[in-house]
Motif scaffolding. Sequence first.
Motif, PDB file in Angstrom:
ATOM      1  N   UNK A   1       0.836  -1.201   0.000  1.00  9.68           N
ATOM      2  CA  UNK A   1       0.000   0.000   0.000  1.00  9.68           C
ATOM      3  C   UNK A   1       0.873   1.253   0.000  1.00  9.68           C
ATOM      4  N   UNK A   2       1.661   1.461  -1.049  1.00  9.18           N
ATOM      5  CA  UNK A   2       2.575   2.609  -1.048  1.00  9.18           C
ATOM      6  C   UNK A   2       1.843   3.947  -0.948  1.00  9.18           C
ATOM      7  N   UNK A   3       0.609   3.990  -1.398  1.00  6.45           N
ATOM      8  CA  UNK A   3      -0.150   5.238  -1.377  1.00  6.45           C
ATOM      9  C   UNK A   3      -0.517   5.707   0.024  1.00  6.45           C
ATOM     10  N   UNK A   4      -0.360   4.838   1.040  1.00 10.16           N
ATOM     11  CA  UNK A   4      -0.678   5.253   2.407  1.00 10.16           C
ATOM     12  C   UNK A   4       0.471   6.012   3.067  1.00 10.16           C
ATOM     13  N   UNK A   5       1.589   6.118   2.373  1.00  7.01           N
ATOM     14  CA  UNK A   5       2.722   6.908   2.868  1.00  7.01           C
ATOM     15  C   UNK A   5       2.495   8.362   2.445  1.00  7.01           C
ATOM     16  N   UNK A   6       2.492   9.296   3.397  1.00  6.96           N
ATOM     17  CA  UNK A   6       2.289  10.705   3.041  1.00  6.96           C
ATOM     18  C   UNK A   6       3.298  11.180   1.988  1.00  6.96           C
ATOM     19  N   UNK A   7       2.863  12.092   1.160  1.00  3.70           N
ATOM     20  CA  UNK A   7       3.669  12.604   0.061  1.00  3.70           C
ATOM     21  C   UNK A   7       5.068  13.034   0.512  1.00  3.70           C
ATOM     22  N   UNK A   8       5.178  13.719   1.627  1.00  8.24           N
ATOM     23  CA  UNK A   8       6.469  14.222   2.109  1.00  8.24           C
ATOM     24  C   UNK A   8       7.449  13.110   2.453  1.00  8.24           C
ATOM     25  N   UNK A   9       6.966  11.906   2.716  1.00  7.17           N
ATOM     26  CA  UNK A   9       7.826  10.794   3.119  1.00  7.17           C
ATOM     27  C   UNK A   9       8.027   9.758   2.015  1.00  7.17           C
ATOM     28  N   UNK A  10       7.386   9.958   0.878  1.00  2.00           N
ATOM     29  CA  UNK A  10       7.501   8.981  -0.204  1.00  2.00           C
ATOM     30  C   UNK A  10       8.923   8.914  -0.763  1.00  2.00           C
ATOM     31  N   UNK A  11       9.569  10.048  -0.953  1.00  2.00           N
ATOM     32  CA  UNK A  11      10.949  10.069  -1.456  1.00  2.00           C
ATOM     33  C   UNK A  11      11.895   9.328  -0.528  1.00  2.00           C
ATOM     34  N   UNK A  12      11.953   9.717   0.747  1.00  4.74           N
ATOM     35  CA  UNK A  12      12.839   9.010   1.673  1.00  4.74           C
ATOM     36  C   UNK A  12      12.528   7.508   1.786  1.00  4.74           C
TER      37      UNK A  12
ATOM     38  N   UNK B   1      -0.086   3.949  -7.223  1.00 10.28           N
ATOM     39  CA  UNK B   1      -1.035   3.513  -6.207  1.00 10.28           C
ATOM     40  C   UNK B   1      -1.473   2.088  -6.530  1.00 10.28           C
ATOM     41  N   UNK B   2      -1.562   1.245  -5.532  1.00 11.59           N
ATOM     42  CA  UNK B   2      -1.937  -0.143  -5.752  1.00 11.59           C
ATOM     43  C   UNK B   2      -3.348  -0.469  -5.286  1.00 11.59           C
ATOM     44  N   UNK B   3      -3.746   0.057  -4.135  1.00  7.21           N
ATOM     45  CA  UNK B   3      -5.061  -0.299  -3.580  1.00  7.21           C
ATOM     46  C   UNK B   3      -6.046   0.854  -3.521  1.00  7.21           C
ATOM     47  N   UNK B   4      -5.546   2.074  -3.321  1.00  7.76           N
ATOM     48  CA  UNK B   4      -6.428   3.214  -3.090  1.00  7.76           C
ATOM     49  C   UNK B   4      -6.089   4.369  -4.024  1.00  7.76           C
ATOM     50  N   UNK B   5      -7.125   5.116  -4.405  1.00  9.70           N
ATOM     51  CA  UNK B   5      -6.884   6.364  -5.123  1.00  9.70           C
ATOM     52  C   UNK B   5      -7.575   7.535  -4.431  1.00  9.70           C
ATOM     53  N   UNK B   6      -8.217   7.240  -3.289  1.00  5.51           N
ATOM     54  CA  UNK B   6      -8.979   8.247  -2.545  1.00  5.51           C
ATOM     55  C   UNK B   6      -8.736   8.034  -1.061  1.00  5.51           C
ATOM     56  N   UNK B   7      -8.613   9.146  -0.322  1.00  6.59           N
ATOM     57  CA  UNK B   7      -8.440   9.062   1.124  1.00  6.59           C
ATOM     58  C   UNK B   7      -9.467   9.968   1.806  1.00  6.59           C
ATOM     59  N   UNK B   8     -10.035   9.473   2.908  1.00  7.37           N
ATOM     60  CA  UNK B   8     -10.954  10.241   3.755  1.00  7.37           C
ATOM     61  C   UNK B   8     -10.296  10.458   5.108  1.00  7.37           C
ATOM     62  N   UNK B   9     -10.374  11.680   5.600  1.00  9.08           N
ATOM     63  CA  UNK B   9      -9.834  12.015   6.915  1.00  9.08           C
ATOM     64  C   UNK B   9     -10.870  12.819   7.674  1.00  9.08           C
TER      65      UNK B   9
ATOM     66  N   UNK C   1     -18.226   5.261  -3.844  1.00  3.86           N
ATOM     67  CA  UNK C   1     -18.247   3.825  -4.156  1.00  3.86           C
ATOM     68  C   UNK C   1     -18.820   3.561  -5.548  1.00  3.86           C
ATOM     69  N   UNK C   2     -19.725   4.398  -5.998  1.00  3.25           N
ATOM     70  CA  UNK C   2     -20.338   4.208  -7.324  1.00  3.25           C
ATOM     71  C   UNK C   2     -19.405   4.618  -8.459  1.00  3.25           C
ATOM     72  N   UNK C   3     -18.368   5.378  -8.160  1.00  2.00           N
ATOM     73  CA  UNK C   3     -17.425   5.821  -9.189  1.00  2.00           C
ATOM     74  C   UNK C   3     -16.455   4.703  -9.555  1.00  2.00           C
ATOM     75  N   UNK C   4     -15.859   4.824 -10.719  1.00  2.53           N
ATOM     76  CA  UNK C   4     -14.797   3.895 -11.109  1.00  2.53           C
ATOM     77  C   UNK C   4     -13.512   4.281 -10.396  1.00  2.53           C
ATOM     78  N   UNK C   5     -12.663   3.304 -10.195  1.00  2.00           N
ATOM     79  CA  UNK C   5     -11.369   3.598  -9.612  1.00  2.00           C
ATOM     80  C   UNK C   5     -10.943   2.559  -8.614  1.00  2.00           C
ATOM     81  N   UNK C   6      -9.834   2.850  -7.939  1.00  2.00           N
ATOM     82  CA  UNK C   6      -9.323   1.984  -6.885  1.00  2.00           C
ATOM     83  C   UNK C   6     -10.145   2.191  -5.620  1.00  2.00           C
ATOM     84  N   UNK C   7      -9.726   1.558  -4.550  1.00  2.00           N
ATOM     85  CA  UNK C   7     -10.455   1.635  -3.298  1.00  2.00           C
ATOM     86  C   UNK C   7     -10.378   2.990  -2.621  1.00  2.00           C
ATOM     87  N   UNK C   8     -11.154   3.102  -1.555  1.00  3.71           N
ATOM     88  CA  UNK C   8     -11.238   4.317  -0.741  1.00  3.71           C
ATOM     89  C   UNK C   8     -10.640   3.984   0.619  1.00  3.71           C
TER      90      UNK C   8
END
Length: 190
Positions: free
Chosen positions: A40-51, A59-67, A119-126
């Motif tokens: 789940x590389x997409x769960x790593x915040x953008x600022x920490x993806x490089x390091x 993205x492998x599992x998700x293309x949307x995040x809810x907070x 959920x009705x939209x196309x795409x990866x998970x939420x």
Amino acid sequence: MRKLTYYIATTIDGFIAAPDGAADFFPVAEDMVRVLNSEMPETVPTAFRGPAGLDGVANKRFDTVLMGRGTYRPVMDGGVTSPYRHLRQYVVANTMGEIADPEVELVSGDPVELVRRLKREDGLGIWLCGGGKLAGSLLSEIDELVIKRYPVVIGAGIPVFSAPFQPQLFNLVDTRAFSNGAVVLTYTKK
């Protein structure tokens, strides 16, 4: 149809953070980080993806995040307005004025309706990133739980779910243990 996954770290006694929102007490382990970042590389915040060696990794599992507000506010107060630039970002909060960053959409109102629309939209998970109040309000919509249960007891804090009594049954479909004593448990809704 897309599914909503609550992917969260918790203590043995069921808390995702201290009473003040801090979550710096979870013990880190190389093997756990390596496995979860690869899945789940997409769960790593953008600022920490490089390091973390994840720049340019798809993205492998998700293309949307809810907070929830409690998850987003400390990040925003720290000067980061778009913590997951590589995902569509929604902050569900009725008590925030506005979010100045166009990459993050503020949603006030019913989070259940938002999730049903997504959920009705196309795409990866939420990915439901947190917190406990938002998870409690979305309990009926959660399709999968990926719980990182750490060998820590804190006694008080923000619970995994903050909701009225409403039992929901889930099936345990996977269990993995790591060198730090943490166990990743995956459940799907019955």
